[in-house]
Motif scaffolding. Structure first.
Motif, PDB file in Angstrom:
ATOM      1  N   ASP A  74      49.794  45.313  43.750  1.00 50.72           N
ATOM      2  CA  ASP A  74      49.934  44.017  44.412  1.00 50.72           C
ATOM      3  C   ASP A  74      48.650  43.218  44.233  1.00 50.72           C
ATOM      4  N   TYR A  75      48.718  42.212  43.389  1.00 54.97           N
ATOM      5  CA  TYR A  75      47.555  41.357  43.177  1.00 54.97           C
ATOM      6  C   TYR A  75      48.023  39.985  42.720  1.00 54.97           C
ATOM      7  N   TYR A  76      47.143  39.008  42.867  1.00 63.90           N
ATOM      8  CA  TYR A  76      47.458  37.641  42.447  1.00 63.90           C
ATOM      9  C   TYR A  76      47.123  37.441  40.975  1.00 63.90           C
ATOM     10  N   GLY A  77      45.875  37.656  40.644  1.00 56.75           N
ATOM     11  CA  GLY A  77      45.447  37.448  39.274  1.00 56.75           C
ATOM     12  C   GLY A  77      44.127  38.139  39.018  1.00 56.75           C
ATOM     13  N   SER A  78      43.829  38.302  37.752  1.00 53.58           N
ATOM     14  CA  SER A  78      42.601  38.977  37.368  1.00 53.58           C
ATOM     15  C   SER A  78      42.196  38.498  35.982  1.00 53.58           C
ATOM     16  N   THR A  79      40.906  38.427  35.768  1.00 54.62           N
ATOM     17  CA  THR A  79      40.389  38.074  34.450  1.00 54.62           C
ATOM     18  C   THR A  79      39.423  39.153  34.009  1.00 54.62           C
ATOM     19  N   SER A  95      54.897  31.044  44.778  1.00 55.34           N
ATOM     20  CA  SER A  95      55.155  29.600  44.744  1.00 55.34           C
ATOM     21  C   SER A  95      54.352  28.987  43.602  1.00 55.34           C
ATOM     22  N   TYR A  96      54.744  27.786  43.220  1.00 56.92           N
ATOM     23  CA  TYR A  96      54.031  27.102  42.144  1.00 56.92           C
ATOM     24  C   TYR A  96      52.591  26.815  42.552  1.00 56.92           C
ATOM     25  N   ASP A  97      52.378  26.427  43.800  1.00 53.85           N
ATOM     26  CA  ASP A  97      51.020  26.110  44.242  1.00 53.85           C
ATOM     27  C   ASP A  97      50.113  27.338  44.214  1.00 53.85           C
ATOM     28  N   ILE A  98      50.651  28.488  44.563  1.00 52.43           N
ATOM     29  CA  ILE A  98      49.852  29.715  44.486  1.00 52.43           C
ATOM     30  C   ILE A  98      49.533  30.032  43.028  1.00 52.43           C
ATOM     31  N   LEU A  99      50.534  29.929  42.165  1.00 55.05           N
ATOM     32  CA  LEU A  99      50.316  30.212  40.747  1.00 55.05           C
ATOM     33  C   LEU A  99      49.267  29.276  40.161  1.00 55.05           C
ATOM     34  N   TYR A 100      49.358  28.001  40.491  1.00 56.02           N
ATOM     35  CA  TYR A 100      48.391  27.024  39.987  1.00 56.02           C
ATOM     36  C   TYR A 100      46.995  27.321  40.542  1.00 56.02           C
ATOM     37  N   ASN A 101      46.919  27.677  41.817  1.00 54.01           N
ATOM     38  CA  ASN A 101      45.648  28.033  42.444  1.00 54.01           C
ATOM     39  C   ASN A 101      45.005  29.214  41.713  1.00 54.01           C
ATOM     40  N   ILE A 102      45.784  30.243  41.463  1.00 50.60           N
ATOM     41  CA  ILE A 102      45.262  31.429  40.775  1.00 50.60           C
ATOM     42  C   ILE A 102      44.839  31.072  39.356  1.00 50.60           C
TER      43      ILE A 102
END
Length: 192
Positions: A74-79, A95-102
């Motif tokens: 479970d994670y949002y994003g990583s680089t 949501s789109y806003d979360i995806l854009y934020n990440i």
């Protein structure tokens, strides 16, 4: 409206509903970005959603052990701080806003990695118990970068201000960002 009835003026609708009009023109119907994203997710087409919206990176439901030294599901994003490759987890697609934020937050780290300027605290690299802390300064700076762009994804529930300070304080014992009265300007909804 004239004597012949209602007419469709695409330039007017593009001003009123720019994302809906864009999505309509791209074959997704007259839907907002969040609705389009949810359609992709419902069809398990996470990677296609990233490509559709122009977000660099790869959908990976499990983040394998890598720079962060451990695997999570479970994670949002990583680089990856060495290659700059961005990966997105399931949480980013809520949501789109979360995806854009990440995307914006991870884009900061991607640019740093590709420029060779990732903020790594070498003091923590030698101790296995604190090894993971060496990437916290870069995480904090990425969240600060996203905080200053909150108006782009103002519906995102992620608190970039709090996240930036949370990562920074664990390493340096002080806040990265101090709240100022004029910070409200970062939250004003905007397109660019």
């Amino acid at each position: 409206m004239d004597k012949t009835g209602w007419t469709f003026d695409p330039s007017f609708s593009a001003m009123v509903f720019p994302e809906r009009t864009t999505n309509f023109a791209r074959g997704q119907g007259f839907r907002n970005n969040n609705q389009v994203l949810q359609r992709f997710v419902a069809n398990n087409q996470h990677q296609k959603a990233l490509e559709y919206f122009g977000f660099d990176g790869t959908y990976r439901p499990k983040k394998g052990a890598g720079a962060e030294e451990y695997e999570v599901t479970d994670y949002y994003g990583s680089t990856n701080p060495e290659t700059g490759n961005i990966s997105y987890g399931d949480l980013a697609f809520d949501s789109y806003d979360i995806l854009y934020n990440i995307y914006v937050k991870e884009l900061y780290t991607q640019r740093s990695a590709r420029n060779g300027t990732v903020a790594i605290d070498a003091d923590f690299a030698s101790d296995p118990n604190t090894m993971n802390l060496r990437y916290y300064p870069e995480e904090a700076l990425g969240f600060r970068y996203a905080f200053k762009r909150n108006g782009l994804f103002y519906k995102s529930p992620l608190n970039n201000f709090k996240q930036a300070n949370s990562y920074w304080i664990r390493v340096y014992g002080t806040d990265l960002i101090n709240k100022r009265w004029w910070h409200f300007i970062y939250t004003i909804p905007r397109r660019w």
